[in-house]
Write a protein that holds these residues in place. Structure first.
Motif, short mmCIF file in Angstrom:
data_model
loop_
_atom_site.label_atom_id
_atom_site.label_comp_id
_atom_site.label_asym_id
_atom_site.label_seq_id
_atom_site.Cartn_x
_atom_site.Cartn_y
_atom_site.Cartn_z
N LEU A 110 0.80 -1.24 0.00
CA LEU A 110 0.00 0.00 0.00
C LEU A 110 0.83 1.29 0.00
O LEU A 110 0.50 2.22 -0.76
CB LEU A 110 -0.99 0.00 1.17
N ILE A 113 1.78 1.97 -3.53
CA ILE A 113 0.61 2.34 -4.33
C ILE A 113 0.25 3.80 -4.08
O ILE A 113 0.00 4.56 -5.02
CB ILE A 113 -0.59 1.41 -4.03
N ARG A 117 0.23 6.72 -6.85
CA ARG A 117 -1.00 7.45 -7.15
C ARG A 117 -0.82 8.95 -6.93
O ARG A 117 -1.42 9.76 -7.64
CB ARG A 117 -2.15 6.93 -6.30
N GLU A 126 -6.38 1.09 -7.76
CA GLU A 126 -5.08 0.67 -7.22
C GLU A 126 -4.48 -0.44 -8.08
O GLU A 126 -3.27 -0.48 -8.30
CB GLU A 126 -5.24 0.18 -5.78
N THR A 129 -3.06 1.03 -11.15
CA THR A 129 -1.84 1.73 -10.76
C THR A 129 -0.68 0.74 -10.69
O THR A 129 0.42 1.02 -11.19
CB THR A 129 -2.03 2.43 -9.40
#
Length: 185
Positions: A110, A113, A117, A126, A129
């Motif tokens: 995360l 990500i 982003r 996500e 991405t």
């Protein structure tokens, strides 16, 4: 086409990356089937029948790209639907208590990500991405461009995560996954 058929059964993330690359190859040949056939397909070590099949496949993709206005950029609807399916599965896996390893891997990835982003398009999922990061890195490698150790680390983690999602995607399509706990009576 032959590679895409194998990848679709093995790893949906690799399949999408391959299809995105195929879209770019078609664009590199000006969306012209004759050029693709003469300058690209002719180099493959396939028999004439296989080359004809491949040319037909490229022809269908070119037609779709023209019809969908994807000659210059963007992804075909058939590929976008799969990415959306992957995203839907991702959300179901996160909402279920039956997939703790997936959840743990997601929370490990995360921060990468979020960083990606923040630098790019915040309006895509996500999962897209992550796919964009993998595809961009693949292109850098093909061009022999340097990749920082930090990026290498992030891509390795994202790749592991997408591999896990791909495995669940294939399993969901072939066997079906159970997302909810069944209460005993």
């Amino acid at each position: 086409m032959f590679i895409s058929q194998q990848l679709r059964k093995k790893s949906i993330a690799e399949y999408i990356l391959y299809m995105w690359q195929t879209e770019d190859i078609i664009r590199a040949y000006g969306c012209q089937l004759s050029r693709l056939r003469d300058e690209y397909v002719s180099r493959f070590d396939y028999d004439d029948s296989q080359k004809d099949e491949l040319v037909d496949w490229y022809g269908c993709l070119i037609r779709m790209m023209n019809e969908e206005g994807k000659r210059e950029k963007g992804h075909l609807q058939i590929n976008a639907v799969i990415v959306q399916d992957m995203n839907d599965l991702h959300n179901r896996l996160l909402q279920s208590s039956r997939f703790p390893f997936y959840n743990a891997e997601y929370y490990r990835v995360l921060p990468f990500i979020v960083e990606l982003r923040n630098r790019g398009d915040k309006h895509i999922s996500e999962i897209e991405t992550c796919l964009n990061a993998l595809y961009g890195t693949m292109l850098l490698r093909l061009r022999n461009k340097p990749i920082s150790p930090e990026t290498e680390h992030a891509i390795k983690e994202i790749s592991t995560f997408m591999g896990m999602l791909s495995d669940y995607y294939i399993k969901d399509r072939t066997e079906g996954l159970v997302y909810e706990d069944c209460d005993e009576i």
